[in-house]
Design an enzyme around this catalytic site. Structure first.
Site, PDB file in Angstrom:
ATOM      1  NE  ARG A 126      13.313  -1.365  -6.823  1.00 44.45           N
ATOM      2  CZ  ARG A 126      14.241  -0.779  -5.174  1.00 44.45           C
ATOM      3  NH1 ARG A 126      14.550   0.364  -5.296  1.00 44.45           N
ATOM      4  NH2 ARG A 126      14.771  -2.025  -4.183  1.00 44.45           N
TER       5      ARG A 126
ATOM      6  CG  HIS B 117       9.080  -1.037  -4.433  1.00 44.28           C
ATOM      7  ND1 HIS B 117      10.205  -1.357  -3.676  1.00 44.28           N
ATOM      8  CD2 HIS B 117       9.431  -2.512  -5.050  1.00 44.28           C
ATOM      9  CE1 HIS B 117      10.914  -1.718  -4.049  1.00 44.28           C
ATOM     10  NE2 HIS B 117      10.598  -2.508  -4.704  1.00 44.28           N
TER      11      HIS B 117
ATOM     12  CB  VAL C 123       3.424  -1.262   0.670  1.00 43.47           C
ATOM     13  CG1 VAL C 123       2.367  -1.266   1.938  1.00 43.47           C
ATOM     14  CG2 VAL C 123       4.496  -2.138   0.480  1.00 43.47           C
TER      15      VAL C 123
ATOM     16  N   GLY D 136      -2.388  -1.869  -1.101  1.00 41.60           N
ATOM     17  CA  GLY D 136      -2.751  -2.340  -2.608  1.00 41.60           C
ATOM     18  C   GLY D 136      -1.783  -1.288  -3.467  1.00 41.60           C
TER      19      GLY D 136
ATOM     20  CG  ASP E 247      -2.682   3.073  -1.166  1.00 47.66           C
ATOM     21  OD1 ASP E 247      -1.241   2.222  -1.833  1.00 47.66           O
ATOM     22  OD2 ASP E 247      -2.536   2.925   0.500  1.00 47.66           O
TER      23      ASP E 247
ATOM     24  CG  ASN F 187      10.805   1.756  -0.907  1.00 51.45           C
ATOM     25  OD1 ASN F 187      11.147   1.060  -1.594  1.00 51.45           O
ATOM     26  ND2 ASN F 187       9.886   1.588  -0.294  1.00 51.45           N
TER      27      ASN F 187
ATOM     28  CG  HIS G 175      15.842  -7.848 -11.421  1.00 50.88           C
ATOM     29  ND1 HIS G 175      15.463  -8.577 -10.235  1.00 50.88           N
ATOM     30  CD2 HIS G 175      14.621  -6.686 -11.266  1.00 50.88           C
ATOM     31  CE1 HIS G 175      15.154  -8.228  -9.177  1.00 50.88           C
ATOM     32  NE2 HIS G 175      14.033  -6.623  -9.701  1.00 50.88           N
ATOM     33  CB  THR G 176      15.284  -7.512 -18.196  1.00 53.30           C
ATOM     34  OG1 THR G 176      15.593  -7.536 -20.223  1.00 53.30           O
ATOM     35  CG2 THR G 176      14.010  -6.168 -18.733  1.00 53.30           C
TER      36      THR G 176
END
Ligand code: HEM
Ligand SMILES: *[C@@H]1O[C@H](CO)[C@@H](O)[C@H](O)[C@H]1NC(C)=O
Ligand SMILES: *[C@@H]1O[C@H](CO)[C@@H](O)[C@H](O)[C@H]1NC(C)=O
Ligand SMILES: *[C@@H]1O[C@H](CO)[C@@H](O)[C@H](O)[C@H]1NC(C)=O
Ligand SMILES: *[C@@H]1O[C@H](CO)[C@@H](O)[C@H](O)[C@H]1NC(C)=O
Ligand SMILES: *[C@@H]1O[C@H](CO)[C@@H](O)[C@H](O)[C@H]1NC(C)=O
Ligand SMILES: *[C@@H]1O[C@H](CO)[C@@H](O)[C@H](O)[C@H]1NC(C)=O
Ligand SMILES: *[C@@H]1O[C@H](CO)[C@@H](O)[C@H](O)[C@H]1NC(C)=O
Length: 328
Positions: A62, A66, A70, A72, A74, A91, A190-191
């Site tokens: 995740r 995330h 946002v 790229g 980075d 977050n 989400h598995t």
């Protein structure tokens, strides 16, 4: 005259290729000379972390997502500070795994100091997390550099939320160059992993407001279990498994769950059960629900696409020494 123009053409080709190289091309062998043991160093650290806590695989996967949505890929998500992305709504009290990323970075630095970006570490850790959970593997593209700023506003606006319908989520994926196939395949993440009451409690009780649940969208047997876990005014940080069938195993049960009304987040269930899904995501959910090979293949391709979102390359950004702060 003839040789001159041939020569000019050769130069044109050479310069075009150089431009292409300079222009954000990630490669699988970026560190093969500068940090030859990178992959085994990261794998060992991820394995340690997942042995200590199985859920960590999900949390690391995740984090890469995330990060990439946002500014790229980075490593902006890793920056500490009150105006950072860590405290943005998607977050705050939810993104996790930062200590594990620190441990990976420390191990990498001790072998090849100042060489490997935190953004690339996130991409490799995500791949390893999926593989160690029983999912597919892929060749990770590398060469990203670390950003100099975090973007809390960006995190709040770019990341999809659990109450959003298919069309909204699709737009957010399109904004970073991802399409409907990517929406569904990547949602298959989400598995594995957990979700807190704060993110699905709205589906469990009939409030007088607009969030009255639609009982056709949530398996009746799950409702009572979830109501016990998440009572009104209870602790909204309590968590449940996103996939009740095979919690920590990366498989295609997530999609079977959706067909059976057993998606935990409303946004998950919408991919199969909403009107908007009919001409968009529903058929892809059905495909993956009985074709693990296709899901794995598409997931790997979508992860590579996601990892390619706006990377900093060349001399842009920096190679952070500590993933939590920009270099001084
Ligand atoms: C499609 C839109 C998506 C939405 C609305 C969404 C939303 C969420 C929410 C609300 C949670 C629970 C967070 C919490 O309660 O702490 C969650 C967990 C998770 N998400 Fe997503 N997500 C989406 C897509 C993705 C994608 C693309 C990936 C990765 C490729 C991903 C990977 C995960 C993982 C692995 C977890 C469990 C994390 C853990 O247990 O620490 N999600 N997601
Ligand atoms: C993040 O969570 C903390 C602890 O629950 C809370 O005090 C803080 O207000 C939250 N920050 C934001 C920006 O929502
Ligand atoms: C933050 O993200 C938003 C949305 O992508 C973008 O428009 C904005 O330029 C970003 N700001 C910074 C400082 O990077
Ligand atoms: C979906 O997007 C529309 C248009 O931007 C917005 O008005 C609406 O609030 C969004 N829905 C949710 C649940 O976020
Ligand atoms: C999404 O993009 C991939 C290539 O990146 C392509 O194979 C796939 O067909 C596209 N899906 C849709 C629904 O356009
Ligand atoms: C909410 O109310 C509707 C209509 O009265 C009912 O069918 C549904 O089962 C209720 N849902 C819950 C979770 O109690
Ligand atoms: C999980 O899914 C499999 C395949 O659909 C099914 O046979 C099994 O009964 C399910 N197990 C649980 C615990 O729901
Ligand atoms: C795959 O699943 C879909 C949706 O549940 C179903 O319509 C289809 O018949 C299944 N195909 C096979 C080959 O099992």
């Amino acid at each position: 005259m003839k040789s001159l123009s041939t020569n000019g053409f050769a130069w044109f080709i050479t310069i075009s290729m150089l431009c292409l190289l300079a222009n954000s091309q990630l490669t699988t062998n970026f560190y093969s000379n500068s940090c030859p043991n990178l992959f085994s160093i990261v794998r060992k650290q991820v394995l340690n972390a997942v042995k200590t806590e199985t859920r960590m695989a999900a949390s690391l996967l995740r984090l890469h997502f995330h990060d990439c949505f946002v500014n790229g890929c980075d490593a902006s998500v890793l920056l500490d500070g009150s105006d950072g992305e860590k405290t943005a709504l998607p977050n705050n009290n939810s993104a996790r795994g930062f200590e594990v990323v620190d441990a990976i970075k420390t191990a990498v630095e001790s072998s090849c100091s100042g060489i490997v970006s935190c953004a690339d570490i996130l991409a490799i850790a995500a791949r390893d997390s999926v593989l160690l959970s029983g999912g597919p593997s892929w060749k990770v593209l590398l060469g990203r550099r670390d950003g100099l700023v975090a973007n809390q506003t960006g995190a709040n606006s770019m990341l999809p939320g659990p109450f959003e319908p298919v069309d909204n989520i699709t737009l957010k994926f399109q904004a970073v160059g991802l399409n409907l196939t990517d929406v569904v395949s990547l949602s298959g993440a989400h598995t594995i992993g957990r979700a807190s009451c704060a993110t699905f409690g709205n589906r469990l009780f009939n409030f007088s407001g607009t969030n009255a649940p639609d009982s056709t969208l949530l398996d009746a047997n799950m409702v009572s279990g979830l109501q016990n876990l998440c009572p009104v005014n209870g602790d909204s940080s309590r968590v449940t498994d996103l996939d009740w069938n095979s919690t920590d195993l990366f498989d295609n049960h997530y999609f079977q769950n959706l067909i059976n009304g057993r998606g935990i987040l409303e946004s998950d269930q919408f991919l199969y059960s909403s009107d908007q899904a009919v001409s968009t995501t529903r058929s892809i959910v059905e495909l993956y629900s009985n074709n693990t090979k296709l899901f794995f293949n598409d997931f790997a391709n979508s992860m590579i696409k996601m990892g390619n979102i706006q990377p900093l390359t060349g001399s842009a950004g920096e190679i952070r020494k500590n993933c939590r702060v920009v270099n001084s």
